[in-house]
Design a protein around this motif. Structure first.
Motif, mmCIF file in Angstrom:
data_model
loop_
_atom_site.group_PDB
_atom_site.id
_atom_site.type_symbol
_atom_site.label_atom_id
_atom_site.label_comp_id
_atom_site.label_asym_id
_atom_site.label_seq_id
_atom_site.Cartn_x
_atom_site.Cartn_y
_atom_site.Cartn_z
ATOM 1 N N SER A 189 0.832 -1.205 0.000
ATOM 2 C CA SER A 189 0.000 0.000 0.000
ATOM 3 C C SER A 189 0.864 1.252 0.000
ATOM 4 C CB SER A 189 -0.946 0.012 1.206
ATOM 5 O OG SER A 189 -0.236 0.107 2.427
ATOM 6 N N LYS A 190 2.004 1.190 0.697
ATOM 7 C CA LYS A 190 2.913 2.333 0.709
ATOM 8 C C LYS A 190 3.448 2.593 -0.704
ATOM 9 C CE LYS A 190 6.657 4.324 3.486
ATOM 10 N NZ LYS A 190 5.835 5.410 4.021
ATOM 11 N N TYR A 191 3.767 1.515 -1.421
ATOM 12 C CA TYR A 191 4.230 1.671 -2.806
ATOM 13 C C TYR A 191 3.079 2.149 -3.699
ATOM 14 C CZ TYR A 191 5.661 0.454 -7.536
ATOM 15 O OH TYR A 191 5.926 0.510 -8.881
ATOM 16 N N ALA A 192 1.909 1.554 -3.517
ATOM 17 C CA ALA A 192 0.763 1.902 -4.366
ATOM 18 C C ALA A 192 0.367 3.367 -4.220
ATOM 19 C CB ALA A 192 -0.431 1.008 -4.029
ATOM 20 N N LEU A 193 0.615 3.948 -3.033
ATOM 21 C CA LEU A 193 0.249 5.342 -2.784
ATOM 22 C C LEU A 193 1.354 6.321 -3.183
ATOM 23 C CD1 LEU A 193 -1.618 4.984 0.619
ATOM 24 C CD2 LEU A 193 -2.616 5.707 -1.555
ATOM 25 N N GLY A 194 2.467 5.817 -3.731
ATOM 26 C CA GLY A 194 3.451 6.744 -4.266
ATOM 27 C C GLY A 194 4.897 6.522 -3.883
ATOM 28 N N GLU A 195 5.169 5.727 -2.834
ATOM 29 C CA GLU A 195 6.562 5.482 -2.433
ATOM 30 C C GLU A 195 7.273 4.666 -3.516
ATOM 31 O OE1 GLU A 195 9.582 6.042 0.545
ATOM 32 O OE2 GLU A 195 7.501 6.729 0.516
ATOM 33 N N ASN A 196 8.525 4.995 -3.757
ATOM 34 C CA ASN A 196 9.281 4.307 -4.802
ATOM 35 C C ASN A 196 9.999 3.073 -4.259
ATOM 36 O OD1 ASN A 196 8.670 6.094 -6.937
ATOM 37 N ND2 ASN A 196 10.180 7.556 -6.174
ATOM 38 N N SER A 197 9.943 1.995 -5.004
ATOM 39 C CA SER A 197 10.653 0.761 -4.673
ATOM 40 C C SER A 197 10.815 -0.036 -5.957
ATOM 41 C CB SER A 197 9.886 -0.067 -3.636
ATOM 42 O OG SER A 197 10.465 -1.350 -3.499
ATOM 43 N N SER A 198 12.043 -0.189 -6.397
ATOM 44 C CA SER A 198 12.289 -0.911 -7.647
ATOM 45 C C SER A 198 11.871 -2.372 -7.533
ATOM 46 C CB SER A 198 13.766 -0.806 -8.028
ATOM 47 O OG SER A 198 14.592 -1.357 -7.007
ATOM 48 N N LYS A 199 12.041 -2.968 -6.348
ATOM 49 C CA LYS A 199 11.725 -4.388 -6.171
ATOM 50 C C LYS A 199 10.209 -4.626 -6.220
ATOM 51 C CE LYS A 199 15.895 -5.688 -3.647
ATOM 52 N NZ LYS A 199 16.610 -4.411 -3.807
ATOM 53 N N ILE A 200 9.448 -3.771 -5.528
ATOM 54 C CA ILE A 200 7.993 -3.919 -5.584
ATOM 55 C C ILE A 200 7.482 -3.559 -6.977
ATOM 56 C CG2 ILE A 200 5.793 -3.128 -4.629
ATOM 57 C CD1 ILE A 200 7.119 -2.708 -1.985
ATOM 58 N N ARG A 201 8.134 -2.586 -7.616
ATOM 59 C CA ARG A 201 7.751 -2.208 -8.979
ATOM 60 C C ARG A 201 7.892 -3.404 -9.917
ATOM 61 N NH1 ARG A 201 11.859 1.634 -11.064
ATOM 62 N NH2 ARG A 201 12.946 -0.352 -11.381
ATOM 63 N N ASP A 202 8.955 -4.169 -9.747
ATOM 64 C CA ASP A 202 9.159 -5.353 -10.581
ATOM 65 C C ASP A 202 8.039 -6.374 -10.371
ATOM 66 O OD1 ASP A 202 11.465 -4.209 -11.550
ATOM 67 O OD2 ASP A 202 12.799 -5.319 -10.207
ATOM 68 N N ILE A 203 7.615 -6.534 -9.110
ATOM 69 C CA ILE A 203 6.517 -7.464 -8.812
ATOM 70 C C ILE A 203 5.230 -6.984 -9.470
ATOM 71 C CG2 ILE A 203 5.094 -8.458 -6.979
ATOM 72 C CD1 ILE A 203 7.540 -8.246 -5.135
ATOM 73 N N PHE A 204 4.961 -5.676 -9.349
ATOM 74 C CA PHE A 204 3.757 -5.106 -9.957
ATOM 75 C C PHE A 204 3.768 -5.315 -11.470
ATOM 76 C CE2 PHE A 204 2.442 -3.717 -6.025
ATOM 77 C CZ PHE A 204 1.398 -2.803 -6.054
ATOM 78 N N HIS A 205 4.910 -5.063 -12.085
ATOM 79 C CA HIS A 205 5.009 -5.223 -13.535
ATOM 80 C C HIS A 205 4.818 -6.681 -13.948
ATOM 81 C CE1 HIS A 205 7.397 -1.241 -14.272
ATOM 82 N NE2 HIS A 205 6.153 -1.049 -13.900
ATOM 83 N N LYS A 206 5.362 -7.594 -13.160
ATOM 84 C CA LYS A 206 5.264 -9.018 -13.465
ATOM 85 C C LYS A 206 3.814 -9.475 -13.509
ATOM 86 C CE LYS A 206 6.945 -13.563 -11.988
ATOM 87 N NZ LYS A 206 7.795 -14.291 -11.010
ATOM 88 N N PHE A 207 2.995 -8.924 -12.597
ATOM 89 C CA PHE A 207 1.581 -9.326 -12.522
ATOM 90 C C PHE A 207 0.649 -8.284 -13.152
ATOM 91 C CE2 PHE A 207 3.653 -11.704 -9.111
ATOM 92 C CZ PHE A 207 3.169 -12.979 -9.331
ATOM 93 N N ASN A 208 1.250 -7.362 -13.915
ATOM 94 C CA ASN A 208 0.482 -6.348 -14.634
ATOM 95 C C ASN A 208 -0.374 -5.501 -13.684
ATOM 96 O OD1 ASN A 208 -0.143 -5.042 -17.059
ATOM 97 N ND2 ASN A 208 -2.013 -6.242 -17.340
ATOM 98 N N LEU A 209 0.195 -5.129 -12.550
ATOM 99 C CA LEU A 209 -0.478 -4.273 -11.579
ATOM 100 C C LEU A 209 0.042 -2.842 -11.718
ATOM 101 C CD1 LEU A 209 -0.231 -6.634 -8.469
ATOM 102 C CD2 LEU A 209 -2.230 -6.279 -9.934
#
Length: 336
Positions: A189-209
């Motif tokens: 939720s912290k990432y979804a609301l704007g915090e940057n994280s390359s690792k979580i970004r990769d997970i989001f991209h992998k699952f098309n989130l």
């Protein structure tokens, strides 16, 4: 003039941080009482029905502000999968916690949840590059050992004539699983609301989130997760009613005033108030900042558990709690 403006901005940030800390203290108190309240209420209402009633009350109460929020900030179709996952991690996962409370002691459950804030420090370092020291790593290791000791405490301590050792251990493991799920929710939720994280970004991209729209209200995020929770518990409560998950003999007309109070407390205070305050505070503090306040939870849970359930900690629980406490002190010592 620029100096005055900068000072005002600094004072404003400090004021918001103070309010965020006050919010986290309130959340800690509310959730410390929640454990004993859950265990007491589960004596009358099976877990899936309990959670369904809780979310039904919550969703009715928050319907007007949710509609207003949605009118101001309509949900984009690409945000829906992210919101559903956040709802499953934060609300539906409570099924694990409530099932765990059927067998675990409220005191044990409260101490087990201490692994969440200590792991938040590690997760904040891994996902958001928040700095930690070698002492902090040692503290995390000790806290993990202490938590493991409490989880297997039923196998080591005195036998309970009412609940088998293995069942109590299973209850502790379910509490741990629910705790880890909420930790994932905190990070995502912290990432979804704007915090940057390359690792979580990769997970989001992998699952098309996708991240939520910039400026998305934390309150609206919290409200949407409640509706995801309500929807997810409809099939679960039907299964429980048919006896597939237990609870087939439940009769809603037999709920006492104490049982009603338990559901209302969990719906209004432990859900609407606590989650809204937590989500708002998370925007103004780091993930690791939330850890300190969670450490206070067992201190408040102990008297609540004794007064409502007459529970007292076992020797193994105290030893495990002490190991966790040492780990916490080491992890937090001189942490900036």
């Amino acid at each position: 003039m620029n100096l005055i403006t900068a000072q005002k901005n600094q004072n404003s940030k400090q004021g918001l941080k103070f309010l965020a800390y006050a919010s986290l203290i309130t959340v800690t108190l509310l959730w410390a009482l929640a454990g004993p309240v859950i265990k007491l209420t589960l004596e009358e209402i099976p877990p899936m029905h309990f959670l369904f009633f809780r979310f039904l009350i919550v969703c009715i109460v928050i319907l007007p502000p949710t509609i207003m929020q949605l009118q101001q900030q309509p949900i984009k179709p690409r945000e829906i999968p992210t919101l559903i996952i956040l709802g499953l991690l934060s609300q539906t996962s409570l099924a694990l916690t409530f099932l765990g409370y059927q067998y675990a002691l409220a005191i044990d459950a409260s101490i087990i949840t201490l692994i969440s804030p200590i792991l938040s420090i590690a997760a904040g370092h891994y996902y958001f590059k928040e700095k930690i020291t070698s002492k902090t790593k040692l503290g995390i290791l000790l806290a993990s050992i202490g938590t493991g000791l409490i989880i297997i405490e039923p196998l080591l301590g005195e036998s309970d004539p009412l609940i088998k050792r293995e069942i109590r251990t299973l209850g502790n493991l379910l509490i741990l699983a629910g705790t880890l799920s909420f930790l994932l929710y905190t990070l995502w939720s912290k990432y979804a609301l704007g915090e940057n994280s390359s690792k979580i970004r990769d997970i989001f991209h992998k699952f098309n989130l996708f991240k939520l729209e910039k400026g998305r209200s934390p309150m609206l995020l919290t409200f949407i997760t409640f509706y995801v929770g309500l929807a997810s518990f409809v099939p679960l409560v039907l299964l429980e009613s048919k006896g597939i998950m237990g609870g087939s003999n439940f009769d809603i007309t037999t709920i006492s005033f104490v049982g009603i109070l338990g559901v209302v407390y969990m719906a209004i205070f432990s859900s609407i108030v606590a989650y809204t305050l937590f989500q708002w505070a998370l925007v103004h503090v780091t993930v690791a900042d939330t850890a300190f306040f969670n450490y206070l939870s067992p201190i408040f849970t102990l008297p609540f558990a004794y007064l409502l359930l007459t529970e007292v900690p076992t020797k193994v629980t105290l030893i495990g709690g002490a190991i966790i406490g040492i780990g916490v002190v080491i992890a937090e010592h001189k942490k900036s």
